[in-house]
Design a protein around this motif. Structure first.
Motif, mmCIF file in Angstrom:
data_model
loop_
_atom_site.group_PDB
_atom_site.id
_atom_site.type_symbol
_atom_site.label_atom_id
_atom_site.label_comp_id
_atom_site.label_asym_id
_atom_site.label_seq_id
_atom_site.Cartn_x
_atom_site.Cartn_y
_atom_site.Cartn_z
ATOM 1 N N PRO A 3 0.810 -1.228 0.000
ATOM 2 C CA PRO A 3 0.000 0.000 0.000
ATOM 3 C C PRO A 3 0.838 1.270 0.000
ATOM 4 C CG PRO A 3 -0.038 -1.058 2.149
ATOM 5 C CD PRO A 3 0.669 -2.006 1.249
ATOM 6 N N PHE A 4 0.291 2.310 -0.637
ATOM 7 C CA PHE A 4 0.875 3.645 -0.649
ATOM 8 C C PHE A 4 0.209 4.506 0.420
ATOM 9 C CE2 PHE A 4 1.785 3.108 -5.445
ATOM 10 C CZ PHE A 4 3.068 2.668 -5.198
ATOM 11 N N VAL A 5 0.906 5.574 0.799
ATOM 12 C CA VAL A 5 0.343 6.491 1.791
ATOM 13 C C VAL A 5 -0.679 7.431 1.152
ATOM 14 C CG1 VAL A 5 2.339 6.404 3.311
ATOM 15 C CG2 VAL A 5 2.297 8.068 1.454
ATOM 16 N N TYR A 6 -0.645 7.593 -0.166
ATOM 17 C CA TYR A 6 -1.634 8.399 -0.867
ATOM 18 C C TYR A 6 -1.779 7.832 -2.272
ATOM 19 C CZ TYR A 6 2.368 10.598 -3.208
ATOM 20 O OH TYR A 6 3.515 10.822 -3.938
ATOM 21 N N ASP A 7 -2.767 8.283 -2.994
ATOM 22 C CA ASP A 7 -3.051 7.754 -4.326
ATOM 23 C C ASP A 7 -2.272 8.533 -5.381
ATOM 24 O OD1 ASP A 7 -4.029 6.623 -6.594
ATOM 25 O OD2 ASP A 7 -6.143 6.975 -6.139
ATOM 26 N N PRO A 8 -1.244 7.916 -5.991
ATOM 27 C CA PRO A 8 -0.436 8.619 -6.988
ATOM 28 C C PRO A 8 -0.972 8.473 -8.420
ATOM 29 C CG PRO A 8 0.546 6.508 -6.552
ATOM 30 C CD PRO A 8 -0.715 6.562 -5.719
ATOM 31 N N GLY A 9 -2.079 7.731 -8.569
ATOM 32 C CA GLY A 9 -2.593 7.454 -9.900
ATOM 33 C C GLY A 9 -2.303 6.019 -10.289
ATOM 34 N N PRO A 10 -2.924 5.536 -11.347
ATOM 35 C CA PRO A 10 -2.798 4.117 -11.729
ATOM 36 C C PRO A 10 -1.412 3.785 -12.269
ATOM 37 C CG PRO A 10 -4.020 5.335 -13.404
ATOM 38 C CD PRO A 10 -3.823 6.285 -12.255
ATOM 39 N N GLY A 11 -0.987 2.525 -11.992
ATOM 40 C CA GLY A 11 0.224 2.001 -12.601
ATOM 41 C C GLY A 11 1.530 2.403 -11.962
ATOM 42 N N LEU A 12 1.509 3.140 -10.866
ATOM 43 C CA LEU A 12 2.742 3.592 -10.235
ATOM 44 C C LEU A 12 3.395 2.458 -9.453
ATOM 45 C CD1 LEU A 12 4.083 6.485 -10.211
ATOM 46 C CD2 LEU A 12 1.785 6.327 -11.177
ATOM 47 N N LEU A 13 4.741 2.481 -9.443
ATOM 48 C CA LEU A 13 5.511 1.450 -8.760
ATOM 49 C C LEU A 13 6.156 2.010 -7.503
ATOM 50 C CD1 LEU A 13 7.342 -0.267 -11.764
ATOM 51 C CD2 LEU A 13 5.155 -0.898 -10.723
ATOM 52 N N SER A 14 6.364 1.126 -6.542
ATOM 53 C CA SER A 14 7.060 1.502 -5.318
ATOM 54 C C SER A 14 8.559 1.506 -5.563
ATOM 55 C CB SER A 14 6.729 0.508 -4.204
ATOM 56 O OG SER A 14 7.172 -0.790 -4.570
ATOM 57 N N MET A 15 9.288 2.131 -4.648
ATOM 58 C CA MET A 15 10.747 2.141 -4.754
ATOM 59 C C MET A 15 11.302 0.725 -4.692
ATOM 60 S SD MET A 15 11.856 5.475 -2.480
ATOM 61 C CE MET A 15 10.833 5.042 -1.064
ATOM 62 N N GLU A 16 10.667 -0.151 -3.866
ATOM 63 C CA GLU A 16 11.128 -1.532 -3.764
ATOM 64 C C GLU A 16 10.994 -2.273 -5.087
ATOM 65 O OE1 GLU A 16 9.122 0.034 -1.778
ATOM 66 O OE2 GLU A 16 9.495 -0.382 0.345
ATOM 67 N N ALA A 17 9.895 -2.037 -5.788
ATOM 68 C CA ALA A 17 9.673 -2.729 -7.061
ATOM 69 C C ALA A 17 10.662 -2.284 -8.127
ATOM 70 C CB ALA A 17 8.243 -2.485 -7.541
ATOM 71 N N ILE A 18 11.064 -1.036 -8.081
ATOM 72 C CA ILE A 18 12.007 -0.517 -9.075
ATOM 73 C C ILE A 18 13.434 -0.937 -8.733
ATOM 74 C CG2 ILE A 18 13.019 1.607 -10.007
ATOM 75 C CD1 ILE A 18 10.247 2.898 -9.655
ATOM 76 N N ALA A 19 13.801 -0.866 -7.463
ATOM 77 C CA ALA A 19 15.169 -1.174 -7.059
ATOM 78 C C ALA A 19 15.465 -2.672 -7.116
ATOM 79 C CB ALA A 19 15.426 -0.645 -5.650
ATOM 80 N N ASN A 20 14.477 -3.494 -6.805
ATOM 81 C CA ASN A 20 14.698 -4.946 -6.743
ATOM 82 C C ASN A 20 13.479 -5.671 -7.300
ATOM 83 O OD1 ASN A 20 15.943 -7.394 -6.135
ATOM 84 N ND2 ASN A 20 15.140 -7.432 -4.036
ATOM 85 N N PRO A 21 13.257 -5.600 -8.609
ATOM 86 C CA PRO A 21 12.041 -6.204 -9.186
ATOM 87 C C PRO A 21 12.040 -7.724 -9.011
ATOM 88 C CG PRO A 21 13.557 -5.509 -10.907
ATOM 89 C CD PRO A 21 14.098 -4.963 -9.629
ATOM 90 N N PRO A 22 10.890 -8.289 -8.651
ATOM 91 C CA PRO A 22 10.800 -9.749 -8.458
ATOM 92 C C PRO A 22 10.688 -10.469 -9.792
ATOM 93 C CG PRO A 22 8.667 -8.749 -8.112
ATOM 94 C CD PRO A 22 9.614 -7.613 -8.372
ATOM 95 N N ALA A 23 10.802 -11.792 -9.736
ATOM 96 C CA ALA A 23 10.643 -12.600 -10.953
ATOM 97 C C ALA A 23 9.192 -12.645 -11.397
ATOM 98 C CB ALA A 23 11.157 -14.017 -10.699
#
Length: 267
Positions: A74-94
């Motif tokens: 979850p995000f602390v606020y709504d940034p709009g559709p399709g946004l990624l977290s810092m974790e997803a960008i820095a260490n994307p899962p398989a």
């Protein structure tokens, strides 16, 4: 003079059905009096309710949008559709996407431990329905559900695979079939509890594979991995890599609860 008219067969059947219904209702009443339904979290009586009591329900942390499109955190606020977290960008899962019904807090932990270690299979329908709701975007175009498997020795000791039980409920809700045996745990590993993220990844390295007889069923399919809890993601990541090596087109992850770090803003 009044005539005696024999009872029609349908009247007899109707009377028998009413009698059976009355007996069932009476038996259920006796059971409810002797064994009133209890909240699976705090063990307080539920009265006429099912699921969790009101206080426990209020403390259960549902994961709702807005959240990371990739990891589902979850995000602390709504940034709009399709946004990624810092974790997803820095260490994307398989895997492509992950969704969870609730945060892994005190209430969720109590439910999971009761389900897995205290033979509370009666909790599977409730937990599975919550998962189906949380993962409806993943399930909409899925070809099959893949339960995260247990090694045969742990399965023998526990007597059931909690992921398979949940997958069965989710399948009944959404109609996506369960591919039992599509993934196999080929190496017994110590439990992940108490290990660091790196140790967890090392612990499950090479522990899963797709059996040769299931590779044709996996190839080209859109699959959803089913598990109870996502902590570091090491187990589902390793499972995903095994499915992708076997030719799966797309792998998502659906769990009941996930560990959520303190909320951060998306980027």
């Amino acid at each position: 003079m009044d005539e005696l008219v024999p009872a029609r067969p349908e009247d007899s059947h109707s009377s028998a059905a009413r009698l059976r219904g009355g007996l069932r209702a009476g038996l259920q009443l006796l059971i409810d009096v002797a064994l009133p339904p209890l909240c699976p979290s705090c063990r307080e009586p539920l009265g006429d309710g099912i699921g969790l009591c009101a206080p426990c329900w209020s403390r259960l942390s549902l994961i709702e949008p807005p959240y990371c499109a990739r990891l589902g955190i979850p995000f602390v606020y709504d940034p709009g559709p399709g946004l990624l977290s810092m974790e997803a960008i820095a260490n994307p899962p398989a895997y492509d996407r992950a969704r969870a019904a609730v945060r892994y807090d005190d209430i969720a932990r109590t439910l999971v431990q009761a389900f897995k270690y205290s033979d509370r299979l009666d909790l599977a329908p409730m937990i599975g329905r919550w998962m189906a709701r949380a993962g409806r975007d993943l399930l909409a175009d899925a070809d099959a559900l893949i339960p995260v498997p247990l090694h045969w020795r742990r399965l023998w000791a526990r007597r059931f695979n909690q992921s398979s039980a949940l997958a069965g409920v989710i399948s009944a809700v959404c109609g996506v079939p369960v591919m039992h045996g599509g993934l196999k745990r080929v190496r017994a590993t110590p439990q992940q509890v108490g290990r660091s993220k790196v140790e967890r990844a090392d612990n499950v390295q090479g522990a899963f594979r797709v059996p040769h007889e299931h590779k044709a069923a996996v190839a080209g399919r859109r699959l959803v991995l089913i598990d109870d809890v996502l902590t570091s993601g090491a187990t589902v990541d390793t499972c995903t890599r095994a499915l992708l090596r076997a030719g799966a087109a797309h792998v998502d992850v659906l769990v009941f609860a996930r560990v959520v770090a303190p909320a951060r803003a998306p980027i």
